[in-house]
Design a protein around this motif. Structure first.
Motif, mmCIF file in Angstrom:
data_model
loop_
_atom_site.group_PDB
_atom_site.id
_atom_site.type_symbol
_atom_site.label_atom_id
_atom_site.label_comp_id
_atom_site.label_asym_id
_atom_site.label_seq_id
_atom_site.Cartn_x
_atom_site.Cartn_y
_atom_site.Cartn_z
ATOM 1 N N GLY A 69 75.925 34.090 -32.400
ATOM 2 C CA GLY A 69 75.824 33.319 -33.344
ATOM 3 C C GLY A 69 74.632 32.475 -33.511
ATOM 4 O O GLY A 69 73.713 32.767 -32.516
ATOM 5 N N LYS A 102 86.587 32.427 -26.986
ATOM 6 C CA LYS A 102 86.230 30.895 -27.121
ATOM 7 C C LYS A 102 85.450 30.782 -28.298
ATOM 8 O O LYS A 102 85.533 29.647 -28.749
ATOM 9 C CB LYS A 102 85.602 30.354 -25.875
ATOM 10 N N TRP A 156 87.998 39.892 -36.201
ATOM 11 C CA TRP A 156 87.090 38.524 -36.502
ATOM 12 C C TRP A 156 88.011 37.401 -37.296
ATOM 13 O O TRP A 156 88.490 37.859 -38.396
ATOM 14 C CB TRP A 156 85.940 38.899 -36.772
ATOM 15 N N LEU A 194 77.071 39.567 -34.895
ATOM 16 C CA LEU A 194 78.049 39.076 -33.732
ATOM 17 C C LEU A 194 78.482 40.380 -32.889
ATOM 18 O O LEU A 194 78.912 41.436 -33.340
ATOM 19 C CB LEU A 194 79.144 38.359 -34.145
ATOM 20 N N CYS A 235 81.475 41.148 -29.486
ATOM 21 C CA CYS A 235 82.408 40.728 -28.716
ATOM 22 C C CYS A 235 82.733 41.893 -27.661
ATOM 23 O O CYS A 235 82.811 42.832 -28.033
ATOM 24 C CB CYS A 235 83.653 40.538 -29.459
ATOM 25 N N GLU A 293 82.247 36.291 -27.101
ATOM 26 C CA GLU A 293 81.496 36.543 -28.313
ATOM 27 C C GLU A 293 79.890 36.000 -28.138
ATOM 28 O O GLU A 293 79.846 34.963 -27.333
ATOM 29 C CB GLU A 293 82.079 35.652 -29.552
ATOM 30 N N SER A 294 78.994 36.776 -28.816
ATOM 31 C CA SER A 294 77.850 36.186 -28.743
ATOM 32 C C SER A 294 76.966 36.642 -29.954
ATOM 33 O O SER A 294 77.619 37.340 -30.979
ATOM 34 C CB SER A 294 77.013 37.016 -27.740
ATOM 35 N N THR A 331 82.101 31.768 -31.199
ATOM 36 C CA THR A 331 80.576 31.515 -31.385
ATOM 37 C C THR A 331 80.186 30.962 -32.844
ATOM 38 O O THR A 331 80.998 31.290 -33.710
ATOM 39 C CB THR A 331 79.860 32.776 -31.270
ATOM 40 N N ARG A 362 87.523 33.317 -38.213
ATOM 41 C CA ARG A 362 86.633 32.038 -38.274
ATOM 42 C C ARG A 362 87.318 30.879 -38.619
ATOM 43 O O ARG A 362 88.378 31.058 -39.487
ATOM 44 C CB ARG A 362 85.553 32.344 -39.348
ATOM 45 N N VAL A 378 83.063 28.459 -36.931
ATOM 46 C CA VAL A 378 83.167 29.118 -35.620
ATOM 47 C C VAL A 378 84.040 30.610 -35.589
ATOM 48 O O VAL A 378 85.071 30.530 -36.392
ATOM 49 C CB VAL A 378 83.934 28.127 -34.589
ATOM 50 N N TYR A 379 83.068 31.513 -35.185
ATOM 51 C CA TYR A 379 83.618 32.925 -35.318
ATOM 52 C C TYR A 379 84.546 33.225 -33.880
ATOM 53 O O TYR A 379 83.818 33.136 -32.848
ATOM 54 C CB TYR A 379 82.697 33.835 -35.722
ATOM 55 N N TYR A 380 85.723 33.813 -33.977
ATOM 56 C CA TYR A 380 86.453 34.233 -32.911
ATOM 57 C C TYR A 380 86.785 35.628 -33.145
ATOM 58 O O TYR A 380 87.057 36.264 -34.194
ATOM 59 C CB TYR A 380 87.850 33.352 -33.052
#
Length: 116
Positions: free
Chosen positions: A9, A108, A36, A20, A22, A6-7, A110, A38, A92-94
């Motif tokens: 954030g 992991k 997604w 965001l 992924c 992920e990127s 962001t 969180r 935190v977003y997954y």
């Protein structure tokens, strides 16, 4: 081996926006949907949005009308556009991918912080 990264954030003021991304690498067969989730401090991880291969999407009530999930099937990428953000969006977003055979892959995460 499948990896999700992920990127996007960061810190944003209330009312602002973030996008965001992924990126999924590795061999993925028969993706069912991408999603997604969180997890806010002290709370359980919860679903934010899902999108199928065909483009059908669903959202948690708390983000409907503010967030938009999209995907690039050819590149195995999924995005989350977050608008009109609120302090309660801090988490935190997954990224998550589910395949038709039941496999589930996670990134992991962001961190997104929304200041009031």
């Amino acid at each position: 081996q499948v990896q999700l990264v992920e990127s996007g954030g960061g810190l944003v003021h209330a009312g602002g926006s973030l996008r965001l991304s992924c990126d999924a690498s590795g061999t993925l067969f028969s993706i069912n949907y991408m999603a997604w989730h969180r997890q806010a401090p002290g709370k359980q991880r919860g679903l934010v949005a899902t999108i199928t291969t065909g483009g059908s999407s669903n959202y948690a009530d708390s983000v409907k009308g503010r967030f938009n999930i999209s995907r690039d099937n050819d590149k195995n990428k999924v995005y989350l556009q977050m608008n009109s953000m609120k302090p309660e969006d801090t988490a935190v977003y997954y990224c998550n991918i589910r395949t038709r055979n039941g496999s589930s892959y996670w990134g992991k995460g962001t961190l997104v912080t929304v200041s009031s």
